[in-house]
Design an enzyme around this catalytic site. Structure first.
Site, short mmCIF file in Angstrom:
data_model
loop_
_atom_site.label_atom_id
_atom_site.label_comp_id
_atom_site.label_asym_id
_atom_site.label_seq_id
_atom_site.Cartn_x
_atom_site.Cartn_y
_atom_site.Cartn_z
N GLU A 1 0.69 -1.35 -0.03
CA GLU A 1 0.11 0.08 -0.20
C GLU A 1 0.74 1.35 -0.09
O GLU A 1 1.87 1.31 0.78
CB GLU A 1 -0.70 0.06 1.39
CG GLU A 1 -2.10 -0.67 1.13
CD GLU A 1 -3.17 -0.45 2.37
OE1 GLU A 1 -4.35 -0.68 2.29
OE2 GLU A 1 -2.87 0.29 3.21
N CYS A 2 0.59 2.22 -0.87
CA CYS A 2 1.35 3.19 -0.89
C CYS A 2 2.85 3.25 -0.72
O CYS A 2 3.46 2.90 -1.98
CB CYS A 2 0.75 4.50 0.04
SG CYS A 2 1.10 6.15 -0.33
N GLY A 3 3.46 3.54 0.16
CA GLY A 3 5.00 3.32 0.45
C GLY A 3 5.26 1.77 0.29
O GLY A 3 6.39 1.74 -0.53
#
Length: 449
Positions: free
Chosen positions: A338-340
């Protein structure tokens, strides 16, 4: 929590929603000061945070010693929001819920489902403690307070705290005008730059990274305690109540044994997600990529949360054991970022100085902070294909908040999902899948309901 699907009325712990007319008005400082001072006085204080926010709940926990849960009226079904409010108040004398943005700010949605802090206060029946930044104004603050009190008849303003007061005359002018309009002023905080918490591009520096945090929280509590009427604020708290379906749609765990990256680069996991997975019987195993640890071999799914990998890109690029373990894991088990975490699964990550760092190479995209672009807001995601998170076509609710840009110089990966923002924009492909690896900038909050 009950699995019954019959309506019921449930009392909640005494609570207050600490809100403001705008972002940056002093909510976090007042919330942390009250939490810490009430805790030091012997009260059992629980915390909550309106809306999507990973950082503030960790400060709440540090201030109180108790978990703090996100309460989001846009992303969460009312039954889930109510269940989390009850969890925040379990064995607590008081719950302090920190609002997000301005009190009425949210997104388009059905009545009571806009994501505003006002929705949460109205649904739970907790009064609002309104903190008003009076810098550059005096009597005009009364018009703002009265407007907040009249704008939404569902709400009750329990009291007002002034912030950034320049002196005694300033305090008296604002206080007299506000009280003449029918609202009680319960404190006045002077300007105090010395107790500010350090910040970075996504908000406050994380609680785990803040140097000498206990001393800072004690200083904030002492400062707030000197300038407010703590007893009067405590008397304004009220026991809330909800009437919802008892069955709360927690997000199902994506595996029985889940390996979760957790260190300074990977911290963005919502407390209610972890609690829900554990309540469903999942076993969570944490490991540290920054310590060059491999995902535990006895797990059947690896989860790389969001966080700040861009601040640690050099260390991550040198974590050869971590990347070798990740590539071995994904041969026969799913890995999701997720994201990072999504960025770490890509080809490379370029930091803000323009240095490119090689990442896992499990997905086709590369990511950069050298050319930043803010993307944020609520998202509804429709799964592009079957995934451990949800079946093909199932919808999830969550949000996006990042500054990174991305490009895919080769053939693009298959999309992870098709997302739409809360403002009715067109549905667009989002994220990527390649084999058993998947990732997206989309942060999941709850199943759509």
């Amino acid at each position: 929590m009950s699995n019954s699907a019959t309506p019921y009325s449930s009392k909640l712990a005494r609570g207050l929603v600490v809100a403001a007319p705008r972002s940056g008005g002093g909510k976090t400082m007042l919330t942390l000061g009250l939490m810490r001072s009430f805790t030091k006085a012997g009260l059992r204080v629980g915390g909550a945070k309106c809306g999507p926010d990973y950082i503030d709940p960790a400060f709440h926990r540090a201030a109180t010693g108790a978990p703090s849960y996100n309460l989001d009226s846009w992303a969460m079904a009312p039954s889930l929001l109510a269940a989390l409010a009850r969890a925040a108040g379990t064995d607590r004398d008081l719950v302090l819920c920190e609002a997000s943005m301005g009190l009425f700010d949210g997104a388009p949605g059905a009545p009571g489902r806009t994501g505003s802090s006002a929705d949460v206060a109205a649904m739970l029946g907790w009064p609002v403690l309104l903190v008003v930044d009076v810098a550059g104004q005096a009597q005009t603050a009364a018009a703002i307070v009265k407007g907040c009190g009249l704008y939404d008849p569902r709400l009750r303003i329990g009291g007002v705290v002034l912030n950034r007061v320049a002196g005694e005359r300033h305090r008296r002018l604002a206080t007299d005008a506000i009280e003449a309009s029918g609202f009680d002023v319960l404190g006045a905080l002077p300007r105090a730059e010395s107790i500010r918490l350090p910040e970075r591009h996504l908000g406050l520096v994380q609680a785990e990274e803040t140097e000498d945090l206990d001393r800072r929280l004690d200083a904030i509590a002492d400062f707030v305690g000197r300038h407010i009427d703590s007893d009067a604020i405590l008397r304004r708290a009220r026991a809330g109540s909800t009437e919802t379906l008892a069955e709360a749609p927690f997000l199902a765990p994506p595996g029985q044994r889940i390996a979760i990256a957790r260190d300074e680069a990977f911290t963005f996991v919502y407390p209610h997600i972890v609690a829900g997975w554990r309540a469903a019987g999942a076993e969570l195993r944490f490991f540290s990529p920054l310590a060059d640890e491999r995902p535990p071999e006895d797990c059947d799914l690896c989860w790389l949360p969001g966080g700040y990998p861009e601040l640690h890109a050099g260390r991550l690029a040198a974590a050869t054991s971590f990347f070798e373990g990740l590539r071995h894991f994904v041969r026969d088990r799913p890995v999701h970022g997720e994201c990072g975490g999504y960025m770490v699964l890509g080809q490379s990550l370029t930091d803000k100085e323009g240095r490119a760092h090689r990442m896992a190479g499990l997905l086709g995209a590369s990511f950069s902070f050298a050319k930043r672009e803010l993307r944020l807001g609520y998202r509804s995601a429709r799964m592009a294909a079957a995934h451990p998170l949800a079946p093909a076509g199932a919808r999830l609710r969550g949000h996006e908040f990042h500054y990174a840009t991305s490009d895919s110089p080769g053939a693009p990966d298959a999309p992870f999902a098709f997302v739409r923002d809360a403002h009715g924009g067109a549905e667009c492909p989002d994220g990527s899948r390649r084999g058993r690896a998947s990732g997206s900038f989309f942060h999941v909050i709850a199943a759509d309901a």
